[in-house]
Design an enzyme around this catalytic site. Structure first.
Site, short mmCIF file in Angstrom:
data_model
loop_
_atom_site.label_atom_id
_atom_site.label_comp_id
_atom_site.label_asym_id
_atom_site.label_seq_id
_atom_site.Cartn_x
_atom_site.Cartn_y
_atom_site.Cartn_z
N GLU A 6 24.46 60.22 -39.79
CA GLU A 6 23.73 59.02 -40.17
C GLU A 6 22.26 59.40 -40.32
O GLU A 6 21.79 60.35 -39.68
CB GLU A 6 23.93 57.91 -39.13
CG GLU A 6 23.41 56.55 -39.58
CD GLU A 6 23.99 56.11 -40.92
OE1 GLU A 6 23.30 56.32 -41.94
OE2 GLU A 6 25.12 55.60 -40.94
N CYS B 150 29.19 54.39 -42.97
CA CYS B 150 29.55 55.78 -42.75
C CYS B 150 29.68 56.43 -44.12
O CYS B 150 30.53 56.04 -44.92
CB CYS B 150 30.87 55.89 -41.98
SG CYS B 150 31.39 57.60 -41.70
#
Length: 221
Positions: free
Chosen positions: A104, A2
């Site tokens: 992402e 992340c």
């Protein structure tokens, strides 16, 4: 992993969602939270939950150089209970990192397509995190890292890793007062159920951490 996320909710909603009794000093929503920036986190101080800011990128208390934080924005949950950098924190310095989506990048040939990923049935959520205090000379920093795990079936098409999102009703159990063994914290994380995710493509505008406005989350036509 992340590496970017958002937090757009208003302060009152955050306080209500996580049962915080005190206002958040200097709260600012953000469309593009990046490593090295301050992130909104919640800890339990032994008496009550408190919300405040930690710098994203863990600097262990024993580190000689604060630059190590840029290499420690994430911690693998599968091994954090065994690693010197995280083992002690798994036992007694667990935190919630508040978010409402994360980004992402999906690789497609030589290109990477950014995607905004949200929960399917609720807006606000918390990543499982670890925090520490670092002091050197007269400098004092409070920093954190986001715990990650292998991608679930939804995320596997986008990336092989993902942040751990604590299911609703399980946040307090992660930061509850009192020391756990690192192994107990590990087993807690591994037993968490998965929630439904949804994603959509956004523009490469989000790639730059300097960009922080509504264009970051605008769906591609």
């Amino acid at each position: 992993m992340c590496g970017r996320f958002t937090l757009l909710a208003d302060e009152v909603k955050i306080l209500q969602e996580f049962g915080i009794n005190q206002p958040i000093d200097h709260y600012q929503p953000s469309y593009n939270i990046a490593p090295g920036q301050n992130v909104l986190a919640i800890i339990h101080d032994g008496k009550e939950k408190r919300a405040g800011y930690l710098r994203w990128g863990l600097i262990p208390s024993w580190a000689n150089d604060e630059k190590v934080g840029y290499k420690m924005i994430n911690a693998r949950s599968e091994t954090a209970h065994e690693k010197p950098s995280f083992q002690r924190l798994m036992a007694r310095k667990r935190c919630l990192i508040v978010a409402d989506s994360f980004y992402e990048w999906k690789r497609d040939g030589g290109e990477k397509q950014p995607k905004r990923i949200q929960l399917g049935d609720r807006e606000l959520f918390a990543f499982a995190g670890l925090w520490d205090k670092w002091e050197h000379d007269e400098q004092k920093l409070f920093t954190c890292t986001i715990l990650t795990k292998a991608a679930n079936p939804f995320m596997q098409d986008i990336h092989h890793r993902m942040p751990i999102i604590l299911p609703k009703g399980r946040e307090d159990a992660w930061i509850e007062a009192g020391e756990q063994s690192p192994e107990e914290a590990y087993h807690f994380l591994q037993a968490l159920e998965m929630e439904e995710l949804q994603a959509y493509d956004v523009a490469s505008y989000v790639n730059s951490a300097k960009n922080n406005d509504a264009e970051c989350i605008a769906p591609l036509a």
